[in-house]
Design a protein around this motif. Structure first.
Motif, PDB file in Angstrom:
ATOM      1  N   GLU A  10      -9.276  11.355  53.909  1.00 27.30           N
ATOM      2  CA  GLU A  10     -10.014  12.449  54.538  1.00 27.30           C
ATOM      3  C   GLU A  10      -9.896  13.735  53.714  1.00 27.30           C
ATOM      4  N   VAL A  11      -8.690  14.055  53.276  1.00 29.18           N
ATOM      5  CA  VAL A  11      -8.491  15.261  52.470  1.00 29.18           C
ATOM      6  C   VAL A  11      -9.269  15.150  51.160  1.00 29.18           C
ATOM      7  N   GLY A  12      -9.223  13.978  50.528  1.00 27.23           N
ATOM      8  CA  GLY A  12      -9.947  13.777  49.279  1.00 27.23           C
ATOM      9  C   GLY A  12     -11.447  13.935  49.456  1.00 27.23           C
ATOM     10  N   LEU A  13     -11.988  13.358  50.519  1.00 29.70           N
ATOM     11  CA  LEU A  13     -13.420  13.492  50.798  1.00 29.70           C
ATOM     12  C   LEU A  13     -13.790  14.947  51.049  1.00 29.70           C
ATOM     13  N   ASP A  14     -12.931  15.657  51.762  1.00 32.24           N
ATOM     14  CA  ASP A  14     -13.194  17.072  52.039  1.00 32.24           C
ATOM     15  C   ASP A  14     -13.250  17.880  50.743  1.00 32.24           C
ATOM     16  N   LEU A  15     -12.305  17.631  49.868  1.00 30.44           N
ATOM     17  CA  LEU A  15     -12.271  18.373  48.607  1.00 30.44           C
ATOM     18  C   LEU A  15     -13.480  18.028  47.736  1.00 30.44           C
ATOM     19  N   PHE A  16     -13.912  16.777  47.797  1.00 27.54           N
ATOM     20  CA  PHE A  16     -15.048  16.346  46.987  1.00 27.54           C
ATOM     21  C   PHE A  16     -16.337  17.034  47.430  1.00 27.54           C
ATOM     22  N   CYS A  17     -16.359  17.511  48.680  1.00 26.92           N
ATOM     23  CA  CYS A  17     -17.530  18.252  49.167  1.00 26.92           C
ATOM     24  C   CYS A  17     -17.697  19.570  48.414  1.00 26.92           C
ATOM     25  N   PHE A  18     -16.621  20.035  47.774  1.00 23.96           N
ATOM     26  CA  PHE A  18     -16.658  21.273  46.995  1.00 23.96           C
ATOM     27  C   PHE A  18     -16.441  20.963  45.512  1.00 23.96           C
TER      28      PHE A  18
END
Length: 210
Positions: free
Chosen positions: A154-162
């Protein structure tokens, strides 16, 4: 506008049809089947699209598929998911409710984390926000050590959004790659690597032209 099948696990059938706008990370649940979504879009058009809609409707009936109902599809999706990644489609990972192993909540609220990541990506973060960001990364690594792989994903996906920020993208890719390995989703690791290689080629091409 774009639309396509969305998978939680490359070994399983698509979970839904997602849609969105190019350049934005938010995604929506458009329906459960691509045929149903195309039928819905065709019905919104004029006379020529109406003929297409009729043809698609006959195929839906022949294959016993439902027409697209985004609200029902989203409600069904949210019942299956845990977590709240920024893209808006939820998260599906193996999770044992009895032992609570497989996923844990973020160490901060989703909105606060989104605000922190946005500031980090823009290069405007305060010291407090930078410290909070690093703490979240540390917690994600700890979560992996304790078999809560969904947390780091989840954290990785969130960061990939930016991912327009190279440093944020690098952190996101590291967490996603590790999570996909631990979740036994190697195909997603290959797709991620190919995507980043393609992005690097575009950046190099743009730089050479400038």
């Amino acid at each position: 506008y774009w639309g396509g099948y969305f998978r939680d696990d490359p070994k399983e059938l698509p979970a839904l049809v997602a849609s969105g706008v190019v350049g934005r990370y938010e995604k929506s649940v458009a329906g459960s089947t691509l045929l149903g979504v195309l039928h819905s879009l065709a019905r919104q058009g004029g006379q020529s699209e109406g003929k297409v809609a009729t043809a698609l409707a006959s195929q839906l009936e022949a294959h016993q598929l439902c027409t697209a109902d985004p609200k029902k599809a989203k409600a069904a999706r949210m019942k299956q998911t845990i977590g709240h990644p920024f893209h808006g489609l939820g998260l599906v990972v193996p999770y044992d409710k009895k032992t609570e192993v497989g996923y844990r909540e973020l160490n901060t609220s989703v909105q606060e984390f989104k605000k922190v990541v946005a500031q980090i990506a823009a290069g405007k973060a305060t010291k407090e926000q930078k410290d909070s960001y690093q703490t979240t990364l540390t917690f994600a690594d700890v979560a992996n050590d304790e078999c809560d792989f969904g947390h780091s994903l989840e954290v990785g996906l969130d960061l990939f959004c930016f991912s327009e920020s190279p440093s944020v993208a690098a952190d996101g890719i590291r967490l996603m790659d590790t999570a996909y390995m631990l979740l036994d989703r190697p195909v997603f690791r290959e797709i991620l690597a190919a995507q980043m290689e393609r992005r690097s080629e575009k950046i190099e091409c743009k730089t050479s032209k400038d």
